[in-house]
Design a protein around this motif. Structure first.
Motif, PDB file in Angstrom:
ATOM      1  N   GLY A 219       0.829  -1.198   0.000  1.00 64.00           N
ATOM      2  CA  GLY A 219       0.000   0.000   0.000  1.00 64.00           C
ATOM      3  C   GLY A 219       0.861   1.244   0.000  1.00 64.00           C
ATOM      4  N   TYR A 220       0.596   2.167  -0.936  1.00 60.46           N
ATOM      5  CA  TYR A 220       1.386   3.396  -1.050  1.00 60.46           C
ATOM      6  C   TYR A 220       0.611   4.640  -0.637  1.00 60.46           C
ATOM      7  CZ  TYR A 220       5.020   0.821  -3.539  1.00 60.46           C
ATOM      8  OH  TYR A 220       6.025  -0.062  -3.864  1.00 60.46           O
ATOM      9  N   PRO A 225       1.415   9.603  -6.573  1.00 62.80           N
ATOM     10  CA  PRO A 225       0.380   9.977  -7.538  1.00 62.80           C
ATOM     11  C   PRO A 225       0.910   9.961  -8.977  1.00 62.80           C
ATOM     12  CG  PRO A 225       1.261  11.928  -6.487  1.00 62.80           C
ATOM     13  CD  PRO A 225       1.891  10.763  -5.779  1.00 62.80           C
ATOM     14  N   VAL A 226       0.005   9.751  -9.913  1.00 67.07           N
ATOM     15  CA  VAL A 226       0.368   9.830 -11.334  1.00 67.07           C
ATOM     16  C   VAL A 226      -0.138  11.143 -11.931  1.00 67.07           C
ATOM     17  CG1 VAL A 226       0.486   7.347 -11.684  1.00 67.07           C
ATOM     18  CG2 VAL A 226      -1.717   8.523 -11.953  1.00 67.07           C
ATOM     19  N   ALA A 227      -0.890  11.885 -11.130  1.00 67.01           N
ATOM     20  CA  ALA A 227      -1.400  13.194 -11.568  1.00 67.01           C
ATOM     21  C   ALA A 227      -1.568  14.060 -10.327  1.00 67.01           C
ATOM     22  CB  ALA A 227      -2.727  13.036 -12.308  1.00 67.01           C
ATOM     23  N   ASN A 238      -5.461   8.817  -9.666  1.00 67.63           N
ATOM     24  CA  ASN A 238      -4.595   8.415  -8.557  1.00 67.63           C
ATOM     25  C   ASN A 238      -5.185   7.279  -7.729  1.00 67.63           C
ATOM     26  OD1 ASN A 238      -2.572  10.287  -9.146  1.00 67.63           O
ATOM     27  ND2 ASN A 238      -3.604  11.911  -7.985  1.00 67.63           N
ATOM     28  N   ARG A 239      -6.504   7.151  -7.721  1.00 70.13           N
ATOM     29  CA  ARG A 239      -7.130   6.040  -7.006  1.00 70.13           C
ATOM     30  C   ARG A 239      -7.068   4.806  -7.917  1.00 70.13           C
ATOM     31  NH1 ARG A 239     -11.066  10.128  -6.289  1.00 70.13           N
ATOM     32  NH2 ARG A 239     -12.439   9.026  -7.742  1.00 70.13           N
ATOM     33  N   ARG A 240      -6.106   3.955  -7.653  1.00 68.22           N
ATOM     34  CA  ARG A 240      -5.858   2.872  -8.609  1.00 68.22           C
ATOM     35  C   ARG A 240      -5.211   1.663  -7.930  1.00 68.22           C
ATOM     36  NH1 ARG A 240      -1.640   6.292  -8.331  1.00 68.22           N
ATOM     37  NH2 ARG A 240       0.465   5.479  -8.741  1.00 68.22           N
TER      38      ARG A 240
END
Length: 250
Positions: A219-220, A225-227, A238-240
């Motif tokens: 868990g990160y 985030p990617v955005a 980001n919720r992925r």
């Protein structure tokens, strides 16, 4: 040598004659002395011959030793090249397998990819399958939804044949803090991201039959985030959940 031997023989002969040694004995003594001189000469020749042979054999041995050392170096070089070629062949095989896995997943998840729910990326030894959270979970839940299980079932048909990769499931969230009723169960995004990753891993093992030794859950929270979290659209990215195929640990 014969000249130096002549004088001792002559002296001995003179002594024998002077002492009145009988003729027959004199002749025998002279013959024995001549035989000794001949044997000495023959022995000298043989010794010189042996020395010459030893010198020749020593030179041949040294040459063979140099050849052996040269062959050993050449053999080491060839072994190094064989090892390098084997490594390249192994890497090529792994790349081919990874590419085939990528293509198989792309085909299986074609609809989800077109709908923007799943994204596949392949870089070096890392193949990543990114799934938006809504395809797997209901809002605020860490339990895999019915629709999510259907998607994972497609993934399982590909991953079940993989035995040379680690399968790491990573949970990610946006930066919105948890204030709803689930806060007692998941106080922060750390617990939520880890729980979601764990639930996916359990499904892959329990329902898909994947080798648990190849699985891991991480868990990160909100910290990878990617955005940027400045819009609802970016927060949704980001919720992925990311399912990552990695090389086995050495």
């Amino acid at each position: 040598m014969k000249k130096s031997l002549f004088f001792p023989l002559f002296s001995l002969l003179f002594l024998v004659t002077a002492c009145g040694v009988p003729g027959a004995e004199h002749t025998k003594v002279v013959k024995d002395l001549a035989d000794c001189a001949k044997q000495r000469d023959e022995t000298t020749v043989q010794a010189n011959t042996c020395k010459s042979q030893v010198k020749k054999l020593t030179a041949e041995y040294d040459a063979l030793k140099r050849d052996k050392e040269s062959l050993q170096k050449e053999n080491q070089g060839l072994q190094g090249k064989v090892g390098e070629l084997s490594s390249q062949a192994e890497k090529a095989e792994q790349l081919e397998k990874a590419t085939q896995t990528y293509q198989d997943l792309q085909k299986k998840l074609e609809k989800e990819i077109q709908d923007g729910q799943v994204q596949l990326t392949e870089m070096k030894n890392r193949l990543t399958m990114t799934m938006v959270d809504k395809i797997l979970f209901a809002s605020g839940s860490a339990d895999v939804s019915k629709e999510g299980k259907k998607v994972l079932d497609k993934v399982i048909t590909i991953l079940k044949d993989i035995t040379d990769k680690r399968i790491q499931v990573e949970g990610h969230t946006d930066n919105v803090q948890i204030f709803s009723s689930i806060k007692t169960k998941y106080p922060t995004n750390w617990e939520l991201s880890a729980a979601r990753a764990t639930q996916v891993v359990r499904y892959l093992q329990e329902e898909g039959g994947l080798d648990p030794k190849l699985l891991s859950a991480t868990g990160y929270s909100e910290y990878q985030p990617v955005a940027s979290n400045d819009t609802d659209e970016n927060k949704a990215k980001n919720r992925r959940i990311e399912i990552v195929l990695l090389p086995l640990l050495q």
